[in-house]
Design a protein around this motif. Structure first.
Motif, PDB file in Angstrom:
ATOM      1  N   MET A   1      -4.579 -10.370  15.334  1.00 29.12           N
ATOM      2  CA  MET A   1      -3.513  -9.541  14.790  1.00 29.12           C
ATOM      3  C   MET A   1      -4.053  -8.199  14.308  1.00 29.12           C
ATOM      4  O   MET A   1      -3.471  -7.140  14.575  1.00 29.12           O
ATOM      5  N   VAL A   2      -5.176  -8.224  13.563  1.00 27.84           N
ATOM      6  CA  VAL A   2      -5.704  -6.990  12.983  1.00 27.84           C
ATOM      7  C   VAL A   2      -6.720  -6.304  13.889  1.00 27.84           C
ATOM      8  O   VAL A   2      -7.087  -5.150  13.643  1.00 27.84           O
ATOM      9  N   GLY A   3      -7.223  -7.003  14.928  1.00 28.36           N
ATOM     10  CA  GLY A   3      -8.143  -6.384  15.865  1.00 28.36           C
ATOM     11  C   GLY A   3      -9.585  -6.368  15.420  1.00 28.36           C
ATOM     12  O   GLY A   3     -10.394  -5.603  15.966  1.00 28.36           O
ATOM     13  N   TYR A   4      -9.964  -7.180  14.436  1.00 25.20           N
ATOM     14  CA  TYR A   4     -11.349  -7.237  13.957  1.00 25.20           C
ATOM     15  C   TYR A   4     -11.880  -8.648  14.159  1.00 25.20           C
ATOM     16  O   TYR A   4     -11.151  -9.633  13.948  1.00 25.20           O
ATOM     17  N   PRO A   5     -13.148  -8.834  14.536  1.00 20.54           N
ATOM     18  CA  PRO A   5     -13.712 -10.183  14.700  1.00 20.54           C
ATOM     19  C   PRO A   5     -13.927 -10.846  13.343  1.00 20.54           C
ATOM     20  O   PRO A   5     -13.955 -10.194  12.297  1.00 20.54           O
ATOM     21  N   GLU A   6     -14.109 -12.159  13.391  1.00 20.72           N
ATOM     22  CA  GLU A   6     -14.241 -12.945  12.163  1.00 20.72           C
ATOM     23  C   GLU A   6     -15.476 -12.533  11.363  1.00 20.72           C
ATOM     24  O   GLU A   6     -15.421 -12.444  10.126  1.00 20.72           O
ATOM     25  N   GLU A   7     -16.582 -12.233  12.034  1.00 21.69           N
ATOM     26  CA  GLU A   7     -17.813 -11.916  11.299  1.00 21.69           C
ATOM     27  C   GLU A   7     -17.697 -10.598  10.531  1.00 21.69           C
ATOM     28  O   GLU A   7     -18.441 -10.381   9.569  1.00 21.69           O
ATOM     29  N   GLU A   8     -16.787  -9.711  10.929  1.00 23.88           N
ATOM     30  CA  GLU A   8     -16.602  -8.470  10.192  1.00 23.88           C
ATOM     31  C   GLU A   8     -15.656  -8.624   9.003  1.00 23.88           C
ATOM     32  O   GLU A   8     -15.570  -7.723   8.173  1.00 23.88           O
ATOM     33  N   LEU A   9     -14.930  -9.729   8.943  1.00 18.40           N
ATOM     34  CA  LEU A   9     -13.936  -9.910   7.889  1.00 18.40           C
ATOM     35  C   LEU A   9     -14.406 -10.874   6.808  1.00 18.40           C
ATOM     36  O   LEU A   9     -14.195 -10.619   5.617  1.00 18.40           O
ATOM     37  N   VAL A  10     -15.021 -11.998   7.191  1.00 22.55           N
ATOM     38  CA  VAL A  10     -15.430 -13.000   6.209  1.00 22.55           C
ATOM     39  C   VAL A  10     -16.527 -12.423   5.316  1.00 22.55           C
ATOM     40  O   VAL A  10     -17.523 -11.866   5.795  1.00 22.55           O
ATOM     41  N   GLY A  11     -16.326 -12.529   4.020  1.00 22.17           N
ATOM     42  CA  GLY A  11     -17.263 -11.988   3.045  1.00 22.17           C
ATOM     43  C   GLY A  11     -16.978 -10.549   2.668  1.00 22.17           C
ATOM     44  O   GLY A  11     -17.659  -9.997   1.794  1.00 22.17           O
ATOM     45  N   ARG A  12     -15.966  -9.933   3.310  1.00 27.58           N
ATOM     46  CA  ARG A  12     -15.645  -8.533   3.034  1.00 27.58           C
ATOM     47  C   ARG A  12     -14.832  -8.434   1.747  1.00 27.58           C
ATOM     48  O   ARG A  12     -13.909  -9.202   1.500  1.00 27.58           O
ATOM     49  N   SER A  13     -15.169  -7.457   0.910  1.00 24.84           N
ATOM     50  CA  SER A  13     -14.439  -7.190  -0.323  1.00 24.84           C
ATOM     51  C   SER A  13     -13.538  -5.979  -0.127  1.00 24.84           C
ATOM     52  O   SER A  13     -13.773  -5.145   0.765  1.00 24.84           O
ATOM     53  N   PRO A  14     -12.471  -5.848  -0.941  1.00 22.24           N
ATOM     54  CA  PRO A  14     -11.568  -4.688  -0.816  1.00 22.24           C
ATOM     55  C   PRO A  14     -12.339  -3.392  -1.037  1.00 22.24           C
ATOM     56  O   PRO A  14     -13.312  -3.364  -1.804  1.00 22.24           O
ATOM     57  N   PRO A  15     -11.902  -2.304  -0.382  1.00 20.32           N
ATOM     58  CA  PRO A  15     -10.744  -2.182   0.520  1.00 20.32           C
ATOM     59  C   PRO A  15     -11.041  -2.757   1.894  1.00 20.32           C
ATOM     60  O   PRO A  15     -12.180  -2.696   2.375  1.00 20.32           O
ATOM     61  N   MET A  16      -9.994  -3.282   2.548  1.00 18.76           N
ATOM     62  CA  MET A  16     -10.159  -3.927   3.835  1.00 18.76           C
ATOM     63  C   MET A  16     -10.021  -2.905   4.960  1.00 18.76           C
ATOM     64  O   MET A  16      -9.289  -1.915   4.835  1.00 18.76           O
ATOM     65  N   PRO A  17     -10.696  -3.148   6.095  1.00 23.29           N
ATOM     66  CA  PRO A  17     -10.618  -2.171   7.202  1.00 23.29           C
ATOM     67  C   PRO A  17      -9.243  -2.095   7.844  1.00 23.29           C
ATOM     68  O   PRO A  17      -8.944  -1.105   8.513  1.00 23.29           O
ATOM     69  N   TYR A  18      -8.405  -3.116   7.667  1.00 23.89           N
ATOM     70  CA  TYR A  18      -7.094  -3.098   8.302  1.00 23.89           C
ATOM     71  C   TYR A  18      -6.011  -2.543   7.376  1.00 23.89           C
ATOM     72  O   TYR A  18      -4.823  -2.607   7.708  1.00 23.89           O
ATOM     73  N   TRP A  19      -6.386  -2.008   6.225  1.00 23.32           N
ATOM     74  CA  TRP A  19      -5.397  -1.383   5.341  1.00 23.32           C
ATOM     75  C   TRP A  19      -5.023  -0.019   5.898  1.00 23.32           C
ATOM     76  O   TRP A  19      -5.893   0.798   6.234  1.00 23.32           O
ATOM     77  N   ALA A  20      -3.724   0.247   5.965  1.00 23.85           N
ATOM     78  CA  ALA A  20      -3.243   1.539   6.447  1.00 23.85           C
ATOM     79  C   ALA A  20      -3.375   2.576   5.335  1.00 23.85           C
ATOM     80  O   ALA A  20      -3.098   2.275   4.168  1.00 23.85           O
ATOM     81  N   PRO A  21      -3.783   3.815   5.641  1.00 28.30           N
ATOM     82  CA  PRO A  21      -3.988   4.812   4.580  1.00 28.30           C
ATOM     83  C   PRO A  21      -2.723   5.135   3.802  1.00 28.30           C
ATOM     84  O   PRO A  21      -2.771   5.358   2.598  1.00 28.30           O
ATOM     85  N   GLU A  22      -1.549   5.129   4.466  1.00 25.97           N
ATOM     86  CA  GLU A  22      -0.334   5.551   3.771  1.00 25.97           C
ATOM     87  C   GLU A  22       0.147   4.535   2.737  1.00 25.97           C
ATOM     88  O   GLU A  22       0.977   4.855   1.886  1.00 25.97           O
ATOM     89  N   VAL A  23      -0.331   3.303   2.814  1.00 27.18           N
ATOM     90  CA  VAL A  23       0.087   2.295   1.831  1.00 27.18           C
ATOM     91  C   VAL A  23      -1.122   1.794   1.044  1.00 27.18           C
ATOM     92  O   VAL A  23      -1.109   0.680   0.528  1.00 27.18           O
ATOM     93  N   MET A  24      -2.151   2.605   0.951  1.00 28.45           N
ATOM     94  CA  MET A  24      -3.357   2.194   0.236  1.00 28.45           C
ATOM     95  C   MET A  24      -3.071   1.947  -1.241  1.00 28.45           C
ATOM     96  O   MET A  24      -3.583   0.995  -1.844  1.00 28.45           O
TER      97      MET A  24
END
Length: 668
Positions: free
Chosen positions: A331-354
């Protein structure tokens, strides 16, 4: 050459060599002593538990049998009250009940005065001869309208003083309507209860005693001799009105402590070793089975997660991602290894609703979370996807809150469908407006004919004045032409206003919400409303306070709602006398909801109840030429603004249609 010493094995110190065997021997002796004692304790506990279980079973058996007698007495009472049993039949029925239950010694039908109407005895006694305790129980039964047992008296025995003569009466009151006509009295002999209801195998191992509330003996059965007082148990019989305790005393004594101690110990240790080996084998088997089941569950879970179209995302209490499923990654276009363990801000957050993301994350870290909300995700290529998120707390097996689990749905298709529905609704509204213009086309032509005829008359008169003045060689006085030209200009502006109103109403444009005054929207379509009102000789009245706040609405939609409602009100008054043809438009601020309420009030024929149920249904119309979409479109438009469209009867006759609109933020 020097001789090397031979290597020797290390030797333990002498005290340690003796201490270890002594400890082992003492441990073995302790086990040999402890095992018989523990076996004795276990045997004693098992005997006590078995006695408790058997006593409970006997108590339930006695209570069940007495419950059957209670049912028989109740059935007999119903037959007496219905008049089915009389005289000889009643006596025979009582005798048969005594034969079935040997513990029953007598059955009587006693009047309120104590006289015996019927009895199981061969000779009918004149008086019941009840004891004081039985008479007290009879009074309680009459007062409560429920059957009651009498409290047996341990002192009321036969002249010889034998406890076996103690009896207990069961009183069942008879009521015909509200009148008390007597009682059915069933007499139990307590010793017979023990003889008939206690199984022989239980009596061979225990002394059974019935005690009263003061622990006095009422009846006793000692088939195998008196009890030893080692294993005893008391259990109360659940008899309404009577307090009787069933006490059992086992004839068994305490188990012997050392029966074949050595043999028993060896056997016990051998059995313990065998049990240990079996337990270890069982544990290994269970562990292998659990591991196999776990692998199957993991495979099943992986297959299920891979087949899901719903994205799953788990976060800890600090907002760090701990788990995502393939659907979320896709859905977000990122592999699991890039997401698990990631802290905010997330790479799939849109800038206009940050800012919205940061605010919601702060609420999550504070312990509060919105269970359902919509937002936007951004893929690495910049594509925005609308998503619907459901959040729920994650709780471990100890009940501790460890994070949050989110279910994410891609609602792009739903948004496209909503957009198509919106466009379809706009087209439907445009069609409705064009249909409305078609219906008032004749009135529009008539209304435009008047200003055009007036313009023609004024211009013709001005030309005549100019012609006469030119033929006579005189100059034209401007004061003569000015009134005619002013009137012609006024009539031209009037015609232009009508045409502009029609053009503004029917032209297509995008829906746009803005802060607008209700009076302004009404003025924009007043010319169209007055066209219809003039044709039907209807007087238009308005009551809009100047302090009324602005509303946040799409001007075109609300103008169409006003035009449809006013047209319906004008047509509803077509058959009324001209003096009653008054259409009123009112607006006010609703103090409870803070919204602006607009009412269109007519004095027409009203709406019947059977029509009111389907009034807002699509394609339902009371007009022969109607499409049945006007009110449905009106309600859809109002609900699109977050308001409601309702109707009610006008106390002066007719109908009041009311719709609400949200007040603008600046004036709310």
């Amino acid at each position: 050459m020097t001789k090397q010493p031979l290597l020797t094995r290390p030797r333990f110190p002498a005290p340690l060599r003796w201490l270890l065997p002594i400890v082992l021997v003492l441990f073995f002796l302790a086990i040999l002593i402890w095992l018989p004692w523990q076996a004795r304790q276990m045997e004693s506990s098992e005997r006590q538990e078995q006695l408790i279980a058997d006593t409970l079973w006997v108590e339930q058996t006695i209570r069940f049998q007495m419950g059957r007698h209670e049912e028989d007495v109740r059935s007999l009472a119903n037959e007496i009250l219905s008049g089915q049993l009389q005289d000889r039949k009643l006596h025979v029925r009582m005798e048969s009940m005594l034969k079935i239950g040997p513990e029953l010694k007598r059955l009587m039908w006693v009047t309120p005065e104590g006289k015996v109407i019927a009895s199981s005895d061969a000779v009918l006694p004149v008086l019941a001869g009840l004891s004081p305790g039985s008479l007290a129980a009879a009074e309680r039964a009459v007062r409560s309208h429920n059957p009651v047992y009498s409290q047996p008296d341990a002192e009321s025995r036969n002249p010889a003083g034998a406890p076996g003569a103690v009896t207990m009466d069961y009183h069942y009151p008879l009521f015909r309507g509200a009148d008390y006509i007597g009682s059915l009295v069933a007499t139990y002999q307590l010793s017979t209860i023990l003889e008939e209801m206690v199984p022989w195998w239980f009596a061979q191992d225990n002394q059974i005693t019935l005690l009263d509330r003061d622990d006095k003996v009422l009846a006793r059965r000692t088939a195998a001799g008196p009890g030893h007082g080692v294993y005893t148990h008391k259990r109360g019989l659940d008899l309404p009105g009577a307090s009787i305790t069933l006490m059992t005393d086992s004839v068994k004594s305490e188990p012997k402590l050392l029966p074949n101690l050595l043999v028993g110990s060896v056997i016990a240790l051998s059995l313990g070793l065998l049990w240990s080996l079996l337990a270890l084998w069982g544990h290994i088997s269970r562990r292998l089975a659990a591991e196999n089941a776990l692998r199957q569950q993991m495979a099943f879970r992986t297959a299920m997660e891979n087949s899901l179209v719903t994205g799953l995302r788990a976060r800890d209490l600090e907002g760090r991602i701990t788990y995502v499923n393939p659907a979320f990654c896709q859905m977000v276009g990122y592999p699991e290894e890039e997401l698990v363990g990631r802290s905010p801000p997330m790479p799939y957050w849109a800038p206009e609703v940050m800012a919205e993301y940061q605010h919601r994350l702060a609420n999550v870290l504070a312990g509060t979370v919105t269970p359902q909300f919509e937002t936007i995700f951004q893929r690495p290529d910049g594509t925005r996807i609308p998503v619907l998120i459901f959040e729920a707390p994650l709780v471990d097996n100890e009940g501790r809150h460890t994070g949050w689990m989110g279910s994410i749905l891609d609602i792009s298709d739903r948004k496209r469908i909503e957009e198509l529905n919106r466009e379809h609704q706009e087209k439907l509204q445009a069609s409705a407006r064009l249909a409305t213009m078609g219906e008032i086309a004749s009135m529009l032509a008539h209304e435009l004919n008047q200003p055009l005829a007036a313009i023609s008359s004024y211009t013709t008169g001005a030309l005549n004045v100019l012609t006469r003045a030119g033929g006579n060689g005189q100059s034209v006085d401007a004061g003569m032409l000015k009134p005619a030209l002013e009137q012609a200009g006024a009539q031209a502006r009037r015609a232009g206003q009508i045409i502009r109103s029609v053009h503004e109403f029917v032209k297509k444009r995008e829906a746009e919400r803005q802060d607008v005054a209700v009076a302004s929207m009404l003025d924009s379509i007043r010319a169209l409303i007055e066209l219809q009102a003039h044709q039907h000789q209807v007087s238009l009245q308005t009551a809009i306070p100047p302090t009324l706040p602005l509303v946040r609405a799409d001007r075109m939609m609300i103008e169409q709602v006003l035009l449809n409602l006013t047209r319906n009100g004008i047509e509803a008054m077509a058959n009324l006398p001209p003096s009653r043809r008054v259409l009123r438009v009112e607006a006010e601020r609703d103090a409870a909801s803070g919204m602006v309420a607009v009412s269109v009030i007519d004095q027409g024929h009203g709406i019947p109840a059977e029509v009111a149920e389907r009034l807002f249904s699509p394609f339902f119309s009371t007009k022969a030429e109607g499409m049945g979409m006007g009110l449905n479109i009106c309600r859809t438009a109002i609900e699109f603004h977050g308001g409601t469209l309702t109707h009610r009867d006008n106390p002066q006759g007719g109908t009041i249609f009311t719709f609400t609109l949200p007040a603008s933020g600046a004036n709310a």
